[in-house]
Scaffold this motif. Structure first.
Motif, short mmCIF file in Angstrom:
data_model
loop_
_atom_site.label_atom_id
_atom_site.label_comp_id
_atom_site.label_asym_id
_atom_site.label_seq_id
_atom_site.Cartn_x
_atom_site.Cartn_y
_atom_site.Cartn_z
N ARG A 46 -35.19 37.06 -29.89
CA ARG A 46 -35.35 36.25 -30.77
C ARG A 46 -35.57 35.13 -29.65
O ARG A 46 -35.25 34.74 -29.07
N GLN A 47 -36.12 34.92 -30.91
CA GLN A 47 -36.32 32.82 -30.29
C GLN A 47 -37.22 31.99 -30.96
O GLN A 47 -38.45 32.32 -31.98
N TYR A 48 -36.64 31.24 -31.43
CA TYR A 48 -37.00 29.77 -32.69
C TYR A 48 -38.31 29.55 -32.53
O TYR A 48 -38.44 28.75 -31.29
N LEU A 49 -39.20 29.27 -33.53
CA LEU A 49 -40.39 28.90 -33.34
C LEU A 49 -40.83 28.16 -34.59
O LEU A 49 -41.01 28.72 -35.40
N LYS A 50 -40.65 26.88 -34.56
CA LYS A 50 -41.03 25.41 -35.20
C LYS A 50 -43.03 24.93 -35.31
O LYS A 50 -42.39 24.79 -33.69
N ALA A 51 -43.65 24.90 -36.36
CA ALA A 51 -45.22 23.81 -36.18
C ALA A 51 -44.23 22.92 -37.31
O ALA A 51 -44.12 22.65 -38.22
N ARG A 52 -44.57 21.53 -36.86
CA ARG A 52 -44.57 20.32 -38.10
C ARG A 52 -46.21 19.72 -37.65
O ARG A 52 -46.52 19.05 -37.19
N CYS A 53 -47.04 19.50 -38.53
CA CYS A 53 -48.28 19.30 -39.06
C CYS A 53 -47.98 18.10 -40.39
O CYS A 53 -47.85 18.27 -41.24
N GLN A 54 -49.39 17.55 -39.85
CA GLN A 54 -50.53 17.01 -40.74
C GLN A 54 -51.63 17.01 -40.45
O GLN A 54 -52.38 16.71 -39.20
N GLY A 55 -52.39 17.08 -41.48
CA GLY A 55 -53.76 17.64 -41.29
C GLY A 55 -54.30 18.73 -40.10
O GLY A 55 -55.44 18.69 -39.82
N VAL A 56 -52.86 20.09 -39.81
CA VAL A 56 -53.48 20.61 -38.39
C VAL A 56 -54.08 22.08 -39.23
O VAL A 56 -52.76 22.55 -39.53
N ARG A 57 -54.84 22.53 -39.41
CA ARG A 57 -54.27 23.84 -39.93
C ARG A 57 -54.00 24.95 -38.53
O ARG A 57 -54.83 25.01 -37.51
N LEU A 58 -52.63 25.93 -38.84
CA LEU A 58 -52.36 26.27 -37.92
C LEU A 58 -52.65 27.70 -37.54
O LEU A 58 -52.86 28.28 -36.43
N SER A 59 -53.35 28.01 -38.13
CA SER A 59 -53.95 29.84 -38.04
C SER A 59 -54.86 29.91 -38.00
O SER A 59 -55.23 30.91 -37.06
N THR A 60 -56.08 29.04 -38.14
CA THR A 60 -57.66 29.34 -37.72
C THR A 60 -57.11 28.82 -36.27
O THR A 60 -58.38 28.74 -34.89
N TYR A 61 -56.42 27.76 -35.80
CA TYR A 61 -56.32 26.87 -34.85
C TYR A 61 -55.07 27.30 -33.09
O TYR A 61 -55.28 26.46 -32.85
N ALA A 62 -54.74 27.81 -33.65
CA ALA A 62 -53.35 28.10 -32.36
C ALA A 62 -52.68 29.45 -32.32
O ALA A 62 -52.47 30.31 -33.86
N TRP A 63 -51.51 30.22 -31.87
CA TRP A 63 -51.42 30.46 -30.70
C TRP A 63 -50.36 30.12 -29.65
O TRP A 63 -50.21 29.23 -29.41
N TRP A 64 -49.03 31.53 -29.78
CA TRP A 64 -48.32 31.26 -28.96
C TRP A 64 -48.70 32.64 -27.78
O TRP A 64 -49.52 33.43 -28.51
N VAL A 65 -48.03 32.14 -26.81
CA VAL A 65 -48.52 33.24 -25.38
C VAL A 65 -47.59 34.12 -24.86
O VAL A 65 -45.80 33.01 -25.17
N SER A 66 -47.25 35.62 -24.98
CA SER A 66 -46.41 36.43 -24.73
C SER A 66 -46.40 36.36 -23.20
O SER A 66 -46.65 35.73 -22.53
N ALA A 67 -44.80 36.90 -23.14
CA ALA A 67 -44.21 37.57 -21.38
C ALA A 67 -46.04 37.41 -20.58
O ALA A 67 -45.95 37.42 -19.51
N GLN A 68 -46.40 38.80 -21.06
CA GLN A 68 -47.53 39.28 -20.89
C GLN A 68 -49.23 38.60 -20.83
O GLN A 68 -49.99 39.32 -20.58
N GLN A 69 -48.71 37.45 -21.11
CA GLN A 69 -50.20 36.74 -21.52
C GLN A 69 -50.47 37.18 -22.61
O GLN A 69 -52.32 36.56 -21.84
N VAL A 70 -50.51 37.54 -23.41
CA VAL A 70 -51.25 37.68 -25.03
C VAL A 70 -51.19 36.70 -25.54
O VAL A 70 -49.82 36.27 -25.87
N LYS A 71 -52.56 36.59 -25.71
CA LYS A 71 -52.56 35.62 -27.05
C LYS A 71 -51.43 35.91 -28.36
O LYS A 71 -52.02 37.42 -28.76
#
Length: 151
Positions: A46-71
């Motif tokens: 497992r790996q912890y992932l946190k986003a703290r935001c103000q006025g930023v839309r996460l689900s439509t503007y962001a992603w993380w990249v896997s070990a296989q370089q997949v978004k």
């Protein structure tokens, strides 16, 4: 537990609007091939992932990249790998019912948080984060990626 250079909270201080225009690559204390092999041989990771935001839309503007370089478009604590979901979207507990992530509220007057563990061990470790929607003075984002934990 494998450490890297992004285990502390980092402000994404780049002014950019486009989807994924901010990029934070993650450098581990061991080579990626070794980490992928560790995850493969482990019962669970497992790996912890946190986003703290103000006025930023996460689900439509962001992603993380896997070990296989997949978004990957789901976020920490999500109980499924459903695209564009955070933990609160899966459980129906987001600060507003119409959103899939707390950060999708897109409020310039409040700070929201989406956080939890990524447990899809086949995709771990997280190798990069990408964000967008940060081109106004009241649009801010901070991110944290925990160490890779395998058991």
């Amino acid at each position: 537990i494998i450490e890297h250079d992004s285990t502390f909270e980092i402000e994404a201080n780049e002014s950019c609007e486009a989807i994924g225009c901010y990029n934070r690559g993650i450098t581990y204390t061991a080579p990626l091939q070794q980490l992928v092999a560790l995850a493969k041989k482990s019962k669970r990771c497992r790996q912890y992932l946190k986003a703290r935001c103000q006025g930023v839309r996460l689900s439509t503007y962001a992603w993380w990249v896997s070990a296989q370089q997949v978004k990957k478009y789901y976020w920490g604590g999500s109980t499924s790998t459903a695209n564009k979901y955070c933990a609160c979207g899966n459980t129906g507990t987001c600060v507003k019912t119409r959103v899939k992530c707390n950060c999708d509220v897109n409020s310039n007057s409040r700070i929201d948080v989406d956080e939890g563990y990524i447990i899809e061990k086949e995709a771990l470790p997280i190798t990069a984060l990408q964000f967008g929607d940060m081109d106004h003075v009241n649009e801010r984002l901070w991110h944290t990626v925990g160490p890779l934990e395998c058991y």
